[in-house]
Motif scaffolding. Structure first.
Motif, PDB file in Angstrom:
ATOM      1  N   GLY A  10       2.591  -4.841 -16.451  1.00 20.46           N
ATOM      2  CA  GLY A  10       1.223  -5.230 -16.160  1.00 20.46           C
ATOM      3  C   GLY A  10       1.027  -5.904 -14.815  1.00 20.46           C
ATOM      4  N   VAL A  11       2.100  -6.498 -14.251  1.00 22.84           N
ATOM      5  CA  VAL A  11       1.917  -7.251 -13.010  1.00 22.84           C
ATOM      6  C   VAL A  11       1.663  -6.329 -11.820  1.00 22.84           C
ATOM      7  CG1 VAL A  11       3.231  -9.254 -13.770  1.00 22.84           C
ATOM      8  CG2 VAL A  11       4.403  -7.407 -12.570  1.00 22.84           C
ATOM      9  N   ALA A  12       2.186  -5.112 -11.848  1.00 23.51           N
ATOM     10  CA  ALA A  12       1.969  -4.180 -10.737  1.00 23.51           C
ATOM     11  C   ALA A  12       0.484  -3.840 -10.613  1.00 23.51           C
ATOM     12  CB  ALA A  12       2.795  -2.912 -10.929  1.00 23.51           C
ATOM     13  N   LEU A  13      -0.128  -3.501 -11.722  1.00 19.23           N
ATOM     14  CA  LEU A  13      -1.548  -3.180 -11.734  1.00 19.23           C
ATOM     15  C   LEU A  13      -2.378  -4.402 -11.349  1.00 19.23           C
ATOM     16  CD1 LEU A  13      -4.012  -1.434 -12.340  1.00 19.23           C
ATOM     17  CD2 LEU A  13      -3.722  -1.985 -14.772  1.00 19.23           C
ATOM     18  N   LEU A  14      -2.073  -5.537 -11.956  1.00 20.41           N
ATOM     19  CA  LEU A  14      -2.820  -6.765 -11.667  1.00 20.41           C
ATOM     20  C   LEU A  14      -2.721  -7.136 -10.198  1.00 20.41           C
ATOM     21  CD1 LEU A  14      -4.387  -9.281 -12.553  1.00 20.41           C
ATOM     22  CD2 LEU A  14      -2.206 -10.327 -13.212  1.00 20.41           C
ATOM     23  N   ALA A  15      -1.545  -7.002  -9.627  1.00 26.01           N
ATOM     24  CA  ALA A  15      -1.337  -7.382  -8.230  1.00 26.01           C
ATOM     25  C   ALA A  15      -2.169  -6.530  -7.280  1.00 26.01           C
ATOM     26  CB  ALA A  15       0.142  -7.261  -7.872  1.00 26.01           C
ATOM     27  N   GLU A  16      -2.187  -5.217  -7.494  1.00 27.14           N
ATOM     28  CA  GLU A  16      -2.936  -4.339  -6.596  1.00 27.14           C
ATOM     29  C   GLU A  16      -4.437  -4.584  -6.712  1.00 27.14           C
ATOM     30  OE1 GLU A  16      -2.998  -1.023  -3.759  1.00 27.14           O
ATOM     31  OE2 GLU A  16      -1.858  -2.826  -4.239  1.00 27.14           O
ATOM     32  N   LEU A  40       8.925   3.999   2.123  1.00 34.85           N
ATOM     33  CA  LEU A  40       9.598   3.098   3.056  1.00 34.85           C
ATOM     34  C   LEU A  40       9.022   1.682   3.027  1.00 34.85           C
ATOM     35  CD1 LEU A  40      10.006   5.438   6.162  1.00 34.85           C
ATOM     36  CD2 LEU A  40      11.750   4.773   4.504  1.00 34.85           C
ATOM     37  N   ILE A  41       7.687   1.586   3.063  1.00 38.10           N
ATOM     38  CA  ILE A  41       7.054   0.261   3.157  1.00 38.10           C
ATOM     39  C   ILE A  41       6.891  -0.387   1.789  1.00 38.10           C
ATOM     40  CG2 ILE A  41       5.008  -1.009   3.910  1.00 38.10           C
ATOM     41  CD1 ILE A  41       4.584   1.110   6.053  1.00 38.10           C
ATOM     42  N   ALA A  42       6.210   0.319   0.868  1.00 44.37           N
ATOM     43  CA  ALA A  42       5.978  -0.249  -0.460  1.00 44.37           C
ATOM     44  C   ALA A  42       7.239  -0.217  -1.310  1.00 44.37           C
ATOM     45  CB  ALA A  42       4.859   0.516  -1.166  1.00 44.37           C
ATOM     46  N   GLY A  43       8.200   0.618  -0.906  1.00 44.54           N
ATOM     47  CA  GLY A  43       9.436   0.719  -1.656  1.00 44.54           C
ATOM     48  C   GLY A  43      10.558  -0.129  -1.081  1.00 44.54           C
ATOM     49  N   VAL A  82       1.609   4.436   8.347  1.00 44.86           N
ATOM     50  CA  VAL A  82       1.594   3.003   8.017  1.00 44.86           C
ATOM     51  C   VAL A  82       0.741   2.729   6.776  1.00 44.86           C
ATOM     52  CG1 VAL A  82       2.039   2.251  10.380  1.00 44.86           C
ATOM     53  CG2 VAL A  82      -0.322   2.593   9.632  1.00 44.86           C
ATOM     54  N   TYR A  83       0.283   3.782   6.125  1.00 47.25           N
ATOM     55  CA  TYR A  83      -0.604   3.647   4.967  1.00 47.25           C
ATOM     56  C   TYR A  83       0.083   2.925   3.808  1.00 47.25           C
ATOM     57  CZ  TYR A  83      -4.765   5.132   2.344  1.00 47.25           C
ATOM     58  OH  TYR A  83      -5.956   5.161   1.667  1.00 47.25           O
ATOM     59  N   GLY A  84       1.388   3.042   3.728  1.00 45.75           N
ATOM     60  CA  GLY A  84       2.126   2.477   2.595  1.00 45.75           C
ATOM     61  C   GLY A  84       2.014   0.977   2.430  1.00 45.75           C
ATOM     62  N   MET A  85       1.598   0.273   3.488  1.00 48.84           N
ATOM     63  CA  MET A  85       1.455  -1.185   3.365  1.00 48.84           C
ATOM     64  C   MET A  85       0.430  -1.544   2.299  1.00 48.84           C
ATOM     65  SD  MET A  85       2.398  -4.182   4.199  1.00 48.84           S
ATOM     66  CE  MET A  85       3.366  -4.034   5.702  1.00 48.84           C
ATOM     67  N   TRP A  86      -0.569  -0.691   2.099  1.00 54.44           N
ATOM     68  CA  TRP A  86      -1.603  -0.977   1.113  1.00 54.44           C
ATOM     69  C   TRP A  86      -1.121  -0.785  -0.327  1.00 54.44           C
ATOM     70  CZ3 TRP A  86      -4.480   1.690   5.359  1.00 54.44           C
ATOM     71  CH2 TRP A  86      -5.224   0.778   6.111  1.00 54.44           C
ATOM     72  N   PHE A  87       0.141  -0.429  -0.499  1.00 54.52           N
ATOM     73  CA  PHE A  87       0.705  -0.283  -1.846  1.00 54.52           C
ATOM     74  C   PHE A  87       1.822  -1.298  -2.114  1.00 54.52           C
ATOM     75  CE2 PHE A  87      -0.097   4.380  -0.602  1.00 54.52           C
ATOM     76  CZ  PHE A  87      -1.423   4.313  -0.978  1.00 54.52           C
ATOM     77  N   ILE A  88       2.021  -2.247  -1.209  1.00 54.97           N
ATOM     78  CA  ILE A  88       3.167  -3.144  -1.339  1.00 54.97           C
ATOM     79  C   ILE A  88       2.962  -4.224  -2.396  1.00 54.97           C
ATOM     80  CG2 ILE A  88       2.531  -4.878   0.379  1.00 54.97           C
ATOM     81  CD1 ILE A  88       5.471  -4.754   1.350  1.00 54.97           C
TER      82      ILE A  88
END
Length: 212
Positions: free
Chosen positions: A83-89, A177-180, A64-70
């Motif tokens: 740039g939005v991917a980096l900013l969002a995380e 699966l989760i972040a993708g 379930v670790y992938g939720m932290w990359f969504i």
């Protein structure tokens, strides 16, 4: 008509952002931060889910670790700008820190490297492909980014090779699966509501870009 048919054919999708220019506008940043605040709250409470999986079997929590990359994948699928991917995380991680995360300030390094991992994948496709498979690769990219601080903070230690492969293999699958694919499904659901017309004009090619 030929162009539309071409955009719908095949497994990969090519759909450039329909707004003029690729630079981030203030509205893009504000929306990114707003979504990230919500996801940061999810990140914080996801720790409880993570701990529920721990007793099941060795490293089961990695499933379930992938939720932290969504955050980076979902926000990019919605806004579609560099740039939005980096900013969002990074923004989501800061919200998690404000909630008193047990990992504390370490999350800053994690968020930067995880966001960069996802950002690099989208960059490889020139920020023009928005399919579920690309989002899954970006999720795996974020997972790869998380490995670096794991090593730096000594969480890997003297773990045997086969255990490392099992641990990070499950993390990669979870991320895909989760972040993708989950992020892709959520983005597709949001697209269907028409909300994204407030972020960018929605054309037929945009809808085609959500058909994996």
């Amino acid at each position: 008509m030929n162009e539309q048919r071409n955009s719908r054919s095949g497994g990969s999708l090519l759909a450039p952002n329909s707004r003029g220019g690729k630079g981030l506008k203030l509205s893009d940043i504000l929306v990114t931060v707003l979504i990230s605040v919500v996801l940061g709250v999810v990140y914080h409470f996801w720790s409880s889910v993570y701990k529920l999986f721990s007793p099941l079997f060795f490293q089961a929590d990695e499933l379930v670790y992938g939720m932290w990359f969504i955050a980076p994948t979902l926000v990019f699928l919605l806004i579609r700008k560099p740039g939005v991917a980096l900013l969002a995380e990074v923004a989501a991680a800061h919200v998690e820190i404000l909630f008193g995360s047990e990992w504390g300030i370490q999350l800053v390094l994690y968020s930067v490297l995880q966001g960069l991992g996802a950002e690099l994948v989208f960059a490889l496709f020139r920020y023009r492909k928005f399919s579920g498979s690309v989002a899954a690769l970006a999720g795996v990219g974020a997972a790869a980014g998380s490995l670096i601080p794991d090593i730096y903070y000594g969480y890997v230690g003297d773990t045997q090779t086969w255990l490392l492969i099992a641990k990070y293999g499950m993390r990669a699958v979870s991320s895909a699966l989760i972040a993708g694919y989950l992020a892709f499904a959520l983005a597709k659901a949001v697209e269907a509501t028409g909300v994204t017309s407030l972020l960018r004009p929605v054309s037929e090619r945009d809808y085609a870009a959500l058909e994996d």
